[in-house]
Write an enzyme that holds these catalytic residues in place. Sequence first.
Site, short mmCIF file in Angstrom:
data_model
loop_
_atom_site.label_atom_id
_atom_site.label_comp_id
_atom_site.label_asym_id
_atom_site.label_seq_id
_atom_site.Cartn_x
_atom_site.Cartn_y
_atom_site.Cartn_z
N THR A 44 0.60 -1.16 -0.11
CA THR A 44 -0.25 -0.66 -0.12
C THR A 44 1.00 1.36 -0.07
O THR A 44 0.46 2.79 -0.87
CB THR A 44 -1.00 -0.03 0.89
OG1 THR A 44 -1.78 -1.41 1.03
CG2 THR A 44 -2.06 1.28 1.04
N TYR A 132 4.32 -11.69 6.54
CA TYR A 132 3.55 -11.99 5.81
C TYR A 132 3.29 -12.33 4.63
O TYR A 132 3.18 -12.83 3.64
CB TYR A 132 4.12 -10.06 5.13
CG TYR A 132 2.60 -9.27 3.77
CD1 TYR A 132 1.42 -10.05 4.51
CD2 TYR A 132 3.09 -8.08 3.18
CE1 TYR A 132 -0.17 -9.11 3.45
CE2 TYR A 132 1.69 -8.00 2.54
CZ TYR A 132 0.61 -8.46 2.55
OH TYR A 132 -0.54 -7.86 2.30
N LYS A 160 0.85 -11.44 9.04
CA LYS A 160 0.23 -11.05 8.48
C LYS A 160 -0.14 -11.64 7.08
O LYS A 160 0.54 -11.97 6.37
CB LYS A 160 0.90 -9.41 7.50
CG LYS A 160 0.01 -8.93 7.20
CD LYS A 160 -0.23 -7.62 6.33
CE LYS A 160 -0.88 -6.85 5.77
NZ LYS A 160 -0.30 -6.12 4.86
N ILE A 202 -2.96 -4.92 9.93
CA ILE A 202 -2.78 -4.92 9.19
C ILE A 202 -3.75 -3.86 7.83
O ILE A 202 -4.26 -4.57 6.93
CB ILE A 202 -1.60 -5.01 8.84
CG1 ILE A 202 -0.51 -5.37 9.79
CG2 ILE A 202 -0.60 -3.69 7.86
CD1 ILE A 202 0.88 -5.63 9.45
#
Length: 291
Positions: A44, A132, A160, A202
């Site tokens: 992002t 992640y 995550k 997140i």
Amino acid sequence: MFKGSMPALVTPMKDGAVDFATLEALVEWQIAEGSHGLVPVGTTGESPTLSHEEHEAVVAKVIEVAAGRVPVIAGAGSNNTVEAVRFVRHAKDAGADGALVVTPYYNKPTQGGMIAHYTALAEAADIPIVIYNIPGRSVVDMTPATMAALAALPTIVGVKDATGDLARVSQTRMACGPEFIQLSGEDATALGFNAHGGVGCISVTANVAPALCAQFQEATLAGDFATALALQDKLMPLHEAIFVEPGLVGAKYALSLLGKCSEDVRLPLLGLSDGTKVLIKDAMIHAGILG
């Protein structure tokens, strides 16, 4: 260590360059609105189109402005282990509270290759590392068994999880133990994720609605799922609208409506279509964050 609502921060741009003044203002706003942590330079944050120098400067600026008020988990992922080592070491040296490291993408390592990759990072810098796992982008899915092998390393502290598979939360807890931190990487399913034992998200949407996302997380963590469900209903159209096109583009457009950030993104990403803009604006009105 890490819990609650943690925005995956956008990286503001102006005339093609990183807009550090706006980034500083965004960090201050996020903290004032109640976000529980900050995650710069993930997907992002446009990490694929930042130079190494820009990546490290954004991380350093967020840490500087946060000034210990909330934890900062620095994006540090790469499909090149040597490059990931550089980013993890920089996160440590800059004073980050943790490093978020995506599973290596495109080159499709085996489960053993992923163990070797994260072991090298854990040995390179003494900093908490959050794995992640996002198979939809990386094309590899770290199994709970592989995660358990890595959880035995003292600095591999959590994940995550953007698989969207809610059963995975329970499977990972069984494999890695209850102290292994599980954070959702998908806004729309974050309620169910926490019901299964997750402790936070997140979030992309938290860029735009930080107070609502923080309240939502606090409700789930307090076991107040009636309040959480009411907040979910306010936020769900926004979760969906932001991701009609790439999420960071949607988030930047929404922030532009709030006067917080320009819409500028770097190629190959483009600005939103007019139809998606209408969806996002309507969703913001539904959530009560735009008049």
